[in-house]
Design an enzyme around this catalytic site. Sequence first.
Site, PDB file in Angstrom:
ATOM      1  N   LYS A 224       0.821  -1.217   0.000  1.00 53.10           N
ATOM      2  CA  LYS A 224       0.000   0.000   0.000  1.00 53.10           C
ATOM      3  C   LYS A 224       0.852   1.263   0.000  1.00 53.10           C
ATOM      4  O   LYS A 224       2.035   1.234   0.334  1.00 53.10           O
ATOM      5  CB  LYS A 224      -1.014  -0.050   1.150  1.00 53.10           C
ATOM      6  CG  LYS A 224      -2.119  -1.077   0.807  1.00 53.10           C
ATOM      7  CD  LYS A 224      -3.214  -1.192   1.810  1.00 53.10           C
ATOM      8  CE  LYS A 224      -4.225  -2.250   1.284  1.00 53.10           C
ATOM      9  NZ  LYS A 224      -5.246  -2.596   2.261  1.00 53.10           N
ATOM     10  N   ARG A 263      -2.883 -10.481   4.891  1.00 54.22           N
ATOM     11  CA  ARG A 263      -3.250 -10.598   3.469  1.00 54.22           C
ATOM     12  C   ARG A 263      -2.157  -9.934   2.643  1.00 54.22           C
ATOM     13  O   ARG A 263      -1.979  -8.720   2.741  1.00 54.22           O
ATOM     14  CB  ARG A 263      -4.599  -9.892   3.251  1.00 54.22           C
ATOM     15  CG  ARG A 263      -5.088  -9.882   1.814  1.00 54.22           C
ATOM     16  CD  ARG A 263      -6.329  -9.001   1.693  1.00 54.22           C
ATOM     17  NE  ARG A 263      -6.846  -8.984   0.335  1.00 54.22           N
ATOM     18  CZ  ARG A 263      -6.384  -8.195  -0.629  1.00 54.22           C
ATOM     19  NH1 ARG A 263      -5.389  -7.349  -0.400  1.00 54.22           N
ATOM     20  NH2 ARG A 263      -6.922  -8.238  -1.840  1.00 54.22           N
TER      21      ARG A 263
HETATM   22  N1  PMM Z   1      -7.126  -4.439   0.747  1.00 53.52           N
HETATM   23  C1  PMM Z   1      -7.387  -4.530  -0.570  1.00 53.52           C
HETATM   24  C2  PMM Z   1      -8.338  -5.429  -1.063  1.00 53.52           C
HETATM   25  N2  PMM Z   1      -8.999  -6.262  -0.222  1.00 53.52           N
HETATM   26  N3  PMM Z   1      -9.413  -7.037   1.964  1.00 53.52           N
HETATM   27  C3  PMM Z   1      -9.185  -6.942   3.273  1.00 53.52           C
HETATM   28  N4  PMM Z   1      -9.862  -7.758   4.125  1.00 53.52           N
HETATM   29  N5  PMM Z   1      -8.281  -6.071   3.811  1.00 53.52           N
HETATM   30  C4  PMM Z   1      -7.570  -5.218   3.017  1.00 53.52           C
HETATM   31  O1  PMM Z   1      -6.779  -4.424   3.556  1.00 53.52           O
HETATM   32  C5  PMM Z   1      -7.800  -5.260   1.608  1.00 53.52           C
HETATM   33  C6  PMM Z   1      -8.744  -6.199   1.111  1.00 53.52           C
HETATM   34  C7  PMM Z   1      -6.663  -3.619  -1.513  1.00 53.52           C
HETATM   35  O2  PMM Z   1      -5.502  -4.219  -1.909  1.00 53.52           O
HETATM   36  P1  PMM Z   1      -5.141  -4.739  -3.395  1.00 53.52           P
HETATM   37  O3  PMM Z   1      -6.199  -4.250  -4.332  1.00 53.52           O
HETATM   38  O4  PMM Z   1      -3.816  -4.121  -3.626  1.00 53.52           O
HETATM   39  O5  PMM Z   1      -5.070  -6.229  -3.328  1.00 53.52           O
END
Ligand code: PMM
Length: 285
Positions: A224, A263
């Site tokens: 991020k 994650r």
């Molecule tokens: N961040 C993203 C997408 N899904 N789900 C959860 N539970 N927590 C998060 O912090 C989260 C998520 C955004 O990240 P990406 O699009 O770079 O994968």
Amino acid sequence: MTHAVLDRIAAAHQRPGPVVMGVVNVTPDSFSDGGRWIETDSAIAHGRELVAEGATIVDVGGESTRPGAERPSEDEELRRVVPVVEALAADGIAVSIDTMRASVAGAALDAGAVIINDVSGGLADPSMPALVAASGAPFVVMHWRGHAHDMQTRAEYDDVVAEVCAEMMARVDVLLAAGAARDQLVLDPGIGFAKTAEHNWQLLADLERVVDLGHPVLLGTSRKGFLGSVGRAEGDERPLDARAVVTAATSARAARAGVWCVRVHDVTATVDAIDVATALGELSS
Ligand code: PMM
């Protein structure tokens, strides 16, 4: 942990420290890996690769949540995720579905997914709480204040940790009132969602307060923006594919705080960092 799915995942994980969730974004425009896994076959292969690297859960998503992103149609989201979920689940992998739509979550559960990961904590789709209750599946209640196109205008807090905790617990109350069971509900402070870099750092520094709420906690810091810029001058941010180490450092921090799951996109670096925290005796369990 008392939920059968979470117990099975803990047993499959077979290592100390948090479970690692690897990310497969089947999207053209995700923040960190948009476009790389948009083809079904490459998404499936990538999910298998993440498991080989040490992920115990694979999170499959068909909607980008990057600041400013527009939403795909429901049909398009289903087309992206269902075949990927089906193939990975058929391999015996624990799949979570990253969606804000109850219809997509339901289709993914039918295809073999075992966890619903809703970045809106059930706020975006009024049908979600009923599906959570009816399905009995673990549900990730992420802290969220609105869709990606304008969420950063909502990054206003007097005490970010207290407000995020209170807003997550308000969602828990709504889900319980809809018939969900407490042991289904996983909390996630939503790093980067309606948060400035400073808010993200405060939440990470005080993560124990989130863990103390008494639910399993999931943390998503991977690649991020605040990790791109930490310690760097403006205009000199780390590129997305050079954020595995800074992400792993936050995974070690999360492990020390006692989170249930991290994650991440770069599984190997996070597993390495958790191994170091484990060897140092820094983990409580
Ligand atoms: N961040 C993203 C997408 N899904 N789900 C959860 N539970 N927590 C998060 O912090 C989260 C998520 C955004 O990240 P990406 O699009 O770079 O994968």
